[in-house]
Design a protein around this motif. Structure first.
Motif, PDB file in Angstrom:
ATOM      1  N   SER A   1       3.020  -1.202 -12.942  1.00 31.06           N
ATOM      2  CA  SER A   1       1.588  -1.238 -13.255  1.00 31.06           C
ATOM      3  C   SER A   1       0.731  -1.192 -11.991  1.00 31.06           C
ATOM      4  N   TYR A   2      -0.559  -0.856 -12.202  1.00 33.07           N
ATOM      5  CA  TYR A   2      -1.553  -0.788 -11.120  1.00 33.07           C
ATOM      6  C   TYR A   2      -1.125   0.175 -10.019  1.00 33.07           C
ATOM      7  N   ASN A   3      -0.822   1.399 -10.429  1.00 31.25           N
ATOM      8  CA  ASN A   3      -0.590   2.508  -9.524  1.00 31.25           C
ATOM      9  C   ASN A   3      -1.396   3.704 -10.037  1.00 31.25           C
TER      10      ASN A   3
ATOM     11  N   PHE B   1       0.841  -1.201   0.000  1.00 36.77           N
ATOM     12  CA  PHE B   1       0.000   0.000   0.000  1.00 36.77           C
ATOM     13  C   PHE B   1       0.875   1.248   0.000  1.00 36.77           C
ATOM     14  N   LEU B   2       2.023   1.160  -0.696  1.00 37.67           N
ATOM     15  CA  LEU B   2       2.951   2.277  -0.717  1.00 37.67           C
ATOM     16  C   LEU B   2       2.315   3.471  -1.413  1.00 37.67           C
TER      17      LEU B   2
ATOM     18  N   LEU C   1      13.293  -4.051 -10.560  1.00 36.49           N
ATOM     19  CA  LEU C   1      12.535  -3.139  -9.710  1.00 36.49           C
ATOM     20  C   LEU C   1      11.053  -3.430  -9.891  1.00 36.49           C
ATOM     21  N   ALA C   2      10.399  -3.840  -8.796  1.00 35.08           N
ATOM     22  CA  ALA C   2       8.969  -4.176  -8.859  1.00 35.08           C
ATOM     23  C   ALA C   2       8.210  -3.319  -7.851  1.00 35.08           C
ATOM     24  N   LEU C   3       7.426  -2.375  -8.372  1.00 35.69           N
ATOM     25  CA  LEU C   3       6.588  -1.512  -7.533  1.00 35.69           C
ATOM     26  C   LEU C   3       5.120  -1.621  -7.941  1.00 35.69           C
ATOM     27  N   ASP C   4       4.761  -2.709  -8.624  1.00 38.30           N
ATOM     28  CA  ASP C   4       3.386  -2.901  -9.078  1.00 38.30           C
ATOM     29  C   ASP C   4       2.427  -2.960  -7.884  1.00 38.30           C
ATOM     30  N   VAL C   5       1.144  -2.681  -8.194  1.00 40.85           N
ATOM     31  CA  VAL C   5       0.028  -2.862  -7.258  1.00 40.85           C
ATOM     32  C   VAL C   5       0.301  -2.148  -5.938  1.00 40.85           C
ATOM     33  N   ASN C   6       0.434  -0.823  -6.012  1.00 43.13           N
ATOM     34  CA  ASN C   6       0.569   0.034  -4.836  1.00 43.13           C
ATOM     35  C   ASN C   6      -0.312   1.261  -5.038  1.00 43.13           C
ATOM     36  N   ASN C   7      -0.072   2.302  -4.278  1.00 44.36           N
ATOM     37  CA  ASN C   7      -0.831   3.545  -4.409  1.00 44.36           C
ATOM     38  C   ASN C   7       0.083   4.713  -4.779  1.00 44.36           C
ATOM     39  N   LEU C   8       1.107   4.420  -5.545  1.00 46.31           N
ATOM     40  CA  LEU C   8       2.062   5.454  -5.935  1.00 46.31           C
ATOM     41  C   LEU C   8       1.440   6.405  -6.959  1.00 46.31           C
TER      42      LEU C   8
END
Length: 458
Positions: free
Chosen positions: A448-450, A403-404, A421-428
């Motif tokens: 994706s999914y931000n 939930f970043l 680097l994987a930052l998918d599926v957060n609230n960025l």
């Protein structure tokens, strides 16, 4: 005068008889010594003959000899000069048989048990198959038994316990079945016991906790069930303990966390269901590999883990852990940290502050050794700390499925060694920082999914 002459003659006769008796006794004594020496020599010859015959019968069971090692095993030279055979100087009896990595195949001859002076048997890295003969229990002087990486099947011989001088038993990488014999606990001199990567089943015998000299306990990658016996907590000399990749359940005895000489502690990939508490005392000053990953462990990460200052690899992943990740400021040797697929975090800002504690411990950027940080699939919230840019050795950063919030910090471009680097599926939100162009080693980038906006930087 006549009387005196008679006395003299008598005396002379007695003297001659006395001399004859002495000579006779001396001859008998010498003969006895010679007979004793001949008897000893005969015994020695018979002993040598026994060893030679045992070796020839061992050779007879070899079905493949690609390097032609066995060609030297013939009567043209003494068997003590045969390839890979070592004899003792005093008795000319076989003390070592070292046939490692020689591309041999075949089964183990039961006549191996006739090598009664054998101290070391090393058949590592060949293709021996079939069972270990029960006659191995006759080797009362055996100290080292290494059968690593063969195709040996059947059960661990229960009478191996008769080899009372055994200090090292390593049979990893075979096809052994059956249960671990409880009788192995009789091997009081044992320092290493390794049966990883076999097909053993059943539970760990609690009696193995009596092996007070044991330093290595390795039964990873088998089919073991049951629990970790409480008695194993008495093995205070352990430097390596691994039972990973089994089906062991139950809890971890508290005494196991106080094995102060341990360097490797690995119980990963089992069915362990204990609950950890943040105040659990872990006393492992020398541990460099600690893994409880891929279990069903709940509770919190103990704060005392930060005292394990020699840690290189720390694995908590794929459990049910929750709460905060404790400060890591003392773990300046840590280079792999796995904590993905848990319930870590509180869903609010500051959940990634443990990264700041790791960075703030160091006196310079080059002392930060972290290369792998996996925090995927948790409940971590808040922004990505700017201190992430100081982890310049970082190669893998996985934080997807959390939930970043906030923006991707521009300083992430300092991570020039980053490959994934994987930052998918957060609230960025915000833009993709152009500084990512500095990460020229990237092979995988997931955003994706931000709520990102703007254009993709050139």
């Amino acid at each position: 005068m006549e009387l005196s002459r008679k006395h003299l003659e008598a005396s002379s006769s007695y003297f001659l008889v006395y001399i004859e008796l002495i000579v006779l006794v001396s001859c008998l004594h010498l003969q006895g010594l010679n007979m004793f020496g001949l008897a000893k020599a005969a015994l020695a010859v018979r002993g040598n003959d026994t060893d030679q015959q045992a070796l020839l019968l061992f050779k007879a069971k070899i079905t493949g000899d690609e390097l032609r090692v066995m060609e030297s095993w013939n009567s043209s030279i003494h068997f003590c000069q045969w390839h890979s055979v070592t004899c003792g100087r005093k008795h000319q009896r076989v003390t070592k048989l070292e046939l490692q990595y020689l591309k041999l195949s075949g089964s183990l001859s039961p006549y191996i048990g006739n090598l009664s002076f054998l101290k070391e048997l090393n058949l590592v890295g060949n293709s021996f198959y079939n069972q270990i003969p029960q006659e191995i229990g006759y080797l009362r002087r055996l100290e080292t038994l290494e059968l690593i990486n063969n195709s040996i099947s059947g059960e661990i011989p229960s009478n191996l316990s008769a080899c009372s001088k055994l200090a090292l038993v390593d049979m990893r990488g075979n096809q052994l079945t059956g249960e671990i014999p409880a009788s192995l606990s009789l091997l009081s001199n044992l320092k290493l016991l390794r049966f990883s990567n076999n097909s053993l089943r059943g539970s760990i015998p609690p009696s193995l906790g009596n092996l007070s000299s044991l330093q290595v306990f390795a039964f990873a990658m088998n089919g073991l069930t049951g629990i970790i016996p409480e008695a194993l907590g008495k093995l205070t000399n352990l430097s390596l303990f691994t039972i990973s990749s089994n089906a062991i359940s139950g809890i971890v005895p508290l005494a196991m966390f106080n094995l102060s000489n341990i360097g490797v502690f690995d119980i990963g990939l089992n069915k362990i269901q204990c609950t950890l508490h943040s105040d659990l005392a872990i006393n492992m000053p020398y541990v460099d590999f600690f893994s409880i990953g891929l279990n069903q462990i709940s509770g919190q990460i103990p704060v005392s883990l930060s005292n394990c200052s020699n840690l290189n690899i720390l694995q908590f992943n794929d459990n049910r852990l929750s709460g905060n990740v404790p400060p890591l400021e003392k773990l300046d040797k840590l280079y792999k940290l796995y904590m993905g697929t848990n319930h870590l975090g509180h869903g609010r800002e500051g959940d990634l502050n443990f990264l700041c504690t790791l960075v703030n411990n160091t006196n310079g950027i080059n002392l930060i050794n972290l290369e792998w940080l996996a925090t995927s699939q948790n409940q971590l919230s808040g922004p990505i700390p700017f201190d992430i840019g100081r982890l310049q050795k970082l190669k893998i950063f996985l934080a997807d499925g959390n939930f970043l919030s906030g923006t991707i910090p521009h300083c992430i471009g300092n991570l020039t060694m980053l490959t994934e680097l994987a930052l998918d599926v957060n609230n960025l939100h915000g833009n993709i920082p152009s500084s990512l162009a500095n990460c020229q080693n990237l092979v995988s980038l997931g955003l994706s999914y931000n709520n990102l906006r703007g254009s993709i930087p050139d």
